[in-house]
Scaffold this active site. Structure first.
Site, PDB file in Angstrom:
ATOM      1  N   SER A  24      -9.926   0.323   7.514  1.00 46.37           N
ATOM      2  CA  SER A  24      -9.366   0.590   6.187  1.00 46.37           C
ATOM      3  C   SER A  24      -8.934  -0.544   5.524  1.00 46.37           C
ATOM      4  O   SER A  24      -8.637  -0.705   4.281  1.00 46.37           O
ATOM      5  CB  SER A  24      -8.138   1.476   6.360  1.00 46.37           C
ATOM      6  OG  SER A  24      -8.598   2.829   6.552  1.00 46.37           O
ATOM      7  N   LYS A  67       0.846  -1.155  -0.174  1.00 46.73           N
ATOM      8  CA  LYS A  67      -0.064   0.162  -0.086  1.00 46.73           C
ATOM      9  C   LYS A  67       0.853   1.167  -0.102  1.00 46.73           C
ATOM     10  O   LYS A  67       1.979   1.222   0.665  1.00 46.73           O
ATOM     11  CB  LYS A  67      -0.921  -0.097   1.322  1.00 46.73           C
ATOM     12  CG  LYS A  67      -1.914   1.002   1.250  1.00 46.73           C
ATOM     13  CD  LYS A  67      -2.792   0.983   2.492  1.00 46.73           C
ATOM     14  CE  LYS A  67      -3.764   2.141   2.648  1.00 46.73           C
ATOM     15  NZ  LYS A  67      -4.376   2.076   3.832  1.00 46.73           N
ATOM     16  N   SER A 105      -9.068   2.738   3.808  1.00 47.35           N
ATOM     17  CA  SER A 105      -8.053   3.403   2.670  1.00 47.35           C
ATOM     18  C   SER A 105      -7.348   2.431   1.969  1.00 47.35           C
ATOM     19  O   SER A 105      -6.482   2.844   0.963  1.00 47.35           O
ATOM     20  CB  SER A 105      -7.297   4.335   3.670  1.00 47.35           C
ATOM     21  OG  SER A 105      -6.646   3.659   4.575  1.00 47.35           O
TER      22      SER A 105
END
Length: 469
Positions: free
Chosen positions: A186, A87, A162
């Site tokens: 997230s 990520k 996220s």
């Protein structure tokens, strides 16, 4: 009628064990697998925007090294050669990590974050960097700098966030294993919205450096199409690292050798069906009820529960999250702040209005809430809930249209409380809605019981996903 995009990969069940067996026998090659993953990443990105960076040269070099190890009979771990994404919020050596923000310099990092280093040392093949909203501040994935990440089941809808890019990559087969982060849902929100599995581990199981501005609500964990594949990835990422002071000196029990044989017969299950804020979508409630009926058929003993501190937990989270945003904004030069996500600026400004006493009081209340959750969890094998209270909604929006909500966490009421309590929580897919949209099931364990949560998730995924509404 289903709205599933052709980009969504066919569910082939757990992959890691099958792939490493194929590597061992020579039936498949890490290089071949990397090429497939890279091609899929390139294919989906124009429509879905899951990747910030796709590293063909680095991935193929790592895959060739893995292939040589498998041929020599010396693989580094059970995930050696497995295509993996990272990520855009964790340091990666030689990659430009932007934290979803144009305010972050586009310069390569000199070292890996601890979790990334552990995955690299285990032989994982890094194919690319997946998208995040600015500073990972919200549970949808869009940013002014890098655009909107879209749902593979319907590109008009959000992927969640996220860790939205990671969830999309997993759903589409652009990699097998995916690193996500979770400060208020997230990992679990985008996994739920994209029909995959994800785990927020017990806090401290996976080391983090540098420390998140959002403090000890922030976790790092694995995402994959199937819960069974989360197990070897989490094992590779976990362990003590002296760069992460917040882990404490104690050691969590290792996953190896600790996995029970599946979903326990006669399991006592606490059923959490009402979030502390926001409403549960009727189709989410229907899918959850169908899953509970299936658990009863399997012999589970279900008991409704009420979340402790239900009238206070939202305020407790807000004080932690908003002051964290204010701290994160301090790292952005004032001249660049006009370009920062307005929603982030709004909560950061609110965070500056809390006093030190406000924050310390919230931390004390958090401790009382965590104690209550520990005591509640001791009464059950697991606590279960919907994976998220709402269905995927319009891409680019912060809240579902017509919800009357103003902030993302107000529809994530099944998610952020478990960051405050630091418990392990996995989500797995349930049966889709009649329109073909994903729904999900959350399994929460006592702190340290990651192995039991993962074993239950792996055992239940196929059973619950096949249970009709």
């Amino acid at each position: 009628m289903s709205v599933v995009s052709p980009a969504v990969a066919q569910d082939e069940g757990p992959q890691v064990a099958a792939l490493t067996h194929a590597f061992r026998t020579g039936a498949r090659s890490p290089v071949e697998l990397a090429q497939v993953a890279l091609a899929q990443a390139e294919a989906i990105n124009p429509l879905l925007n899951a990747f910030l960076t796709i590293d063909h040269d680095g991935a193929l070099a790592a895959a060739r090294a893995s292939e040589a190890r498998w041929r020599a009979g010396t693989p580094l771990s059970p995930i050696d050669g497995i295509p993996t994404t990272l990520k855009d919020i964790v340091w990666v050596k030689d990659w430009s990590v932007r934290y979803g923000s144009a305010t972050t310099p586009a310069a390569p990092y000199a070292e890996d974050a601890p979790a990334v280093r552990r995955l690299r040392d285990a032989g994982a093949v890094f194919i690319g960097l997946t998208t995040s909203p600015e500073f990972g501040w919200k549970a949808v994935t869009d940013s002014a700098a890098f655009g909107v990440t879209r749902n593979p089941y319907d590109p008009a809808l959000t992927s969640g966030g996220s860790s939205g890019g990671a969830a999309v990559a997993a759903a589409c087969g652009a990699g097998v294993l995916h690193l996500g982060t979770d400060g208020g849902g997230s990992i679990r929100v985008p996994a739920s919205f994209c029909g995959i599995a994800g785990l927020k581990p017990t806090f401290g199981r996976v080391p983090a450096y540098p420390a998140s501005a959002f403090g000890t609500v922030a976790h790092i964990g694995p995402m994959a199409r199937h819960a069974q594949d989360l197990i070897p990835m989490l094992a590779a990422m976990s362990g003590r690292d002296l760069a992460d002071w917040a882990q404490g000196a104690g050691a969590l029990a290792p996953l190896e050798g600790q996995l029970p044989p599946g979903f326990p017969l006669g399991a006592r299950i606490g059923v959490w069906s009402e979030p502390p804020c926001g409403a549960v979508d009727p189709e989410v409630a229907t899918a959850f009820a169908a899953a509970l009926r299936r658990l009863e058929v399997l012999g589970a003993i279900l008991e409704p529960i009420t979340l402790p501190f239900a009238d206070r937990v939202t305020d407790i989270f807000e004080k932690h999250w908003y002051t964290g945003a204010a701290k994160r904004l301090l790292g952005v030069p004032e001249a660049m702040r006009d370009g920062v996500d307005p929603g982030f600026l709004e909560i950061a400004a609110e965070g500056t209005r809390f006093s030190a006493v406000d924050l310390i009081s919230a931390q004390a209340e958090r401790g009382a809430f965590g104690m209550a959750m520990d005591q509640l969890s001791a009464q059950f094998d697991f606590i279960v809930s919907p994976g998220v209270a709402v269905l995927p909604f319009a891409a680019g929006d912060l809240v579902p249209a017509g919800s009357g909500l103003s902030r993302w966490h107000l529809w994530a009421g099944f998610n952020f409380p478990i960051n405050l309590s630091q418990q392990p929580a996995a989500v797995i897919p349930l049966a889709p809605t009649p329109a073909g949209l994903p729904t999900a099931f959350q399994i929460i364990g006592a702190r340290g019981a990651d192995a039991a949560v993962l074993a239950a998730a792996a055992a239940l995924q196929g059973t619950l996903a096949g249970a009709g509404q």
